[in-house]
Design an enzyme around this catalytic site. Structure first.
Site, short mmCIF file in Angstrom:
data_model
loop_
_atom_site.label_atom_id
_atom_site.label_comp_id
_atom_site.label_asym_id
_atom_site.label_seq_id
_atom_site.Cartn_x
_atom_site.Cartn_y
_atom_site.Cartn_z
N ASP A 158 0.79 -1.22 0.00
CA ASP A 158 0.00 0.00 0.00
C ASP A 158 0.83 1.28 0.00
OD1 ASP A 158 -2.38 1.48 -0.02
OD2 ASP A 158 -2.28 1.76 2.13
N CYS A 221 -21.52 -2.55 -10.06
CA CYS A 221 -20.74 -1.59 -9.25
C CYS A 221 -20.91 -0.18 -9.78
CB CYS A 221 -19.27 -2.00 -9.21
SG CYS A 221 -18.49 -2.18 -10.82
N CYS A 225 -22.70 2.79 -7.40
CA CYS A 225 -21.84 3.80 -6.78
C CYS A 225 -22.64 5.10 -6.57
CB CYS A 225 -20.63 4.08 -7.67
SG CYS A 225 -19.62 5.43 -7.03
S1 SF4 Z 1 -19.94 -5.60 -9.90
FE1 SF4 Z 1 -18.36 -4.53 -11.12
S2 SF4 Z 1 -16.46 -5.60 -10.62
FE2 SF4 Z 1 -18.13 -6.95 -9.97
S3 SF4 Z 1 -18.49 -8.29 -11.74
FE3 SF4 Z 1 -19.91 -6.56 -11.93
S4 SF4 Z 1 -18.79 -5.10 -13.24
FE4 SF4 Z 1 -17.27 -6.56 -12.47
S1 SF4 Z 2 -17.81 5.79 -3.73
FE1 SF4 Z 2 -18.01 3.72 -2.88
S2 SF4 Z 2 -19.05 2.60 -4.51
FE2 SF4 Z 2 -18.18 4.43 -5.47
S3 SF4 Z 2 -16.14 3.81 -6.20
FE3 SF4 Z 2 -15.87 4.69 -4.18
S4 SF4 Z 2 -15.90 2.89 -2.80
FE4 SF4 Z 2 -16.82 2.24 -4.77
#
Ligand code: SF4
Ligand code: SF4
Length: 384
Positions: A158, A221, A225
């Site tokens: 990291d 995802c 978000c």
């Molecule tokens: S949620 Fe995002 S990272 Fe996970 S499989 Fe679907 S597109 Fe890929």
């Molecule tokens: S705000 Fe939350 S959902 Fe959006 S990219 Fe960042 S960690 Fe992922």
């Protein structure tokens, strides 16, 4: 930010588990090293050649677009970040390891219980991963140096300028998903990465099986978000709640504040919705004991009342200490505003009064007072 993950938390590594590294034949050493990694608690381990990134131009564009926000340090040591042989002269090989820090058990929003609370991302609920990963990596390096005193070994996790996710993918630890995190077919993405750069040649025992991208047509995802930070295979860090709550040290744009919901430190949403993190779809190893959750949330009123000493005591040994006290109070104020703007906040008059008191307290840091003022203005505009 990490993927951002003692065989046992706070304990030293058992030398008996490292001993095979001293006796293995050179031909067997790579396979033995991977076995040793698993025996000291890493969920996954792989080897790959130390070579330049294939995404140097993409990294340059991302930085040029300002998507790193105020994380100016990401542009530091760019040569080393693009090529681990600049981090360690003469490097030929890389070991990449992953700690499992959570399984896919569904998470519940922080229990309110009449008191507003702020959620902590799963990776930060136990002990500080930097310590638990580095302790084992340093033990591996020390043992390898004993055996190969003319070779060099440098641990990373990291903090060092290493594109860990790309190397992890090359070492067969998974694919980089559309949310830019590494997803292992069994462990999922609740993994923390680290590794060792080495001048000693360590060829993978079998050519690393690069895991094919399994995102397919999924966009969960991206859709979930709350700040629209994700485009396929790219995250605009300056819009990401993890960045805003952990890395960003200044005021947070009021337009972004409602989307922070109840996330006090980090955000797991893009991982929570990923089909590859659902328990039904895989059998991950148990989370490493170092990450046993000590707490999943913090009481907002308590955080708003912390002194520096209380913060130090409460967060000792955890990754949450990365956020300064004024940043945590900034986050807590925003979350308090989010909670007070929802229905059913009638019992939280004390929280409202505390925000007003902070806004008027010249003894509070400017960041905290300014945020309190922003929150009061938002609540007033909502008639609350
Ligand atoms: S949620 Fe995002 S990272 Fe996970 S499989 Fe679907 S597109 Fe890929
Ligand atoms: S705000 Fe939350 S959902 Fe959006 S990219 Fe960042 S960690 Fe992922």
């Amino acid at each position: 930010m990490a993927q951002a993950n003692s065989p046992a938390g706070g304990h030293a590594v058992d030398p008996a588990r490292l001993a095979p590294l001293l006796s293995a034949t050179l031909a067997d050493l790579p396979a033995v090293l991977l076995d040793v990694c698993r025996s000291i608690g890493f969920a996954q381990a792989g080897l790959c050649e130390a070579k330049a990134t294939a995404f140097g131009d993409e990294l340059d564009r991302w930085l040029a677009d300002g998507q790193q926000g105020s994380m100016g340090w990401l542009a530091d040591h760019l040569d080393a970040r693009k090529d681990p042989r600049r981090l360690l002269r003469g490097a030929t090989s890389m070991l990449v390891v992953a700690d499992q820090y959570a399984d896919g058990t569904p998470d519940q929003p922080a229990a309110d219980g009449g008191r507003a609370r702020g959620r902590i991302a799963r990776y930060a609920r136990g002990r500080d991963y930097h310590r638990s990963i580095k302790r084992r990596l340093h033990a591996l390096c020390d043992t390898l140096r004993l055996r190969f005193p003319d070779q060099q070994f440098r641990a990373f996790s990291d903090i060092e300028p290493v594109l860990e996710r790309e190397h992890a993918a090359r070492a067969g630890l998974g694919w980089v998903g559309k949310h830019t995190l590494v997803i292992h077919p069994v462990s999922g993405s609740y993994i923390l990465l680290g590794g060792i750069v080495s001048t000693l040649r360590l060829d993978p025992p079998a050519a690393p099986r690069v895991v094919a991208d399994r995102c397919g047509t999924c966009t969960r995802c991206i859709d979930a978000c709350p700040t629209q930070a994700i485009t396929p295979y790219r995250v605009n860090a300056s819009r990401c709640i993890s960045y805003l709550t952990i890395e960003h040290r200044g005021p947070i744009d009021p337009a972004m504040q409602p989307a922070m919901g109840d996330w006090l430190f980090g955000c797991d949403i893009c991982q929570e919705v990923c089909p590859h993190n659902q328990p039904a779809s895989r059998r991950p190893r148990e989370a490493h004991e170092a990450y046993a959750p000590a707490r999943d949330s913090l009481d907002l009123l308590e955080v708003l009342g912390w002194t520096p000493e209380q913060r130090g005591r409460e967060l000792s040994g955890t990754a949450i200490k990365r956020a300064r006290l004024d940043m945590l109070k900034r986050n807590a104020l925003i979350l308090a505003g989010n909670r007070l703007s929802q229905p059913g906040a009638e019992g939280l008059a004390g929280l409202r009064a505390r925000i007003a008191a902070i806004a008027a307290d010249a003894g509070e840091p400017a960041l905290v007072r300014e945020t309190a003022g922003q929150v009061l203005a938002r609540l007033a505009s909502l008639g609350r």
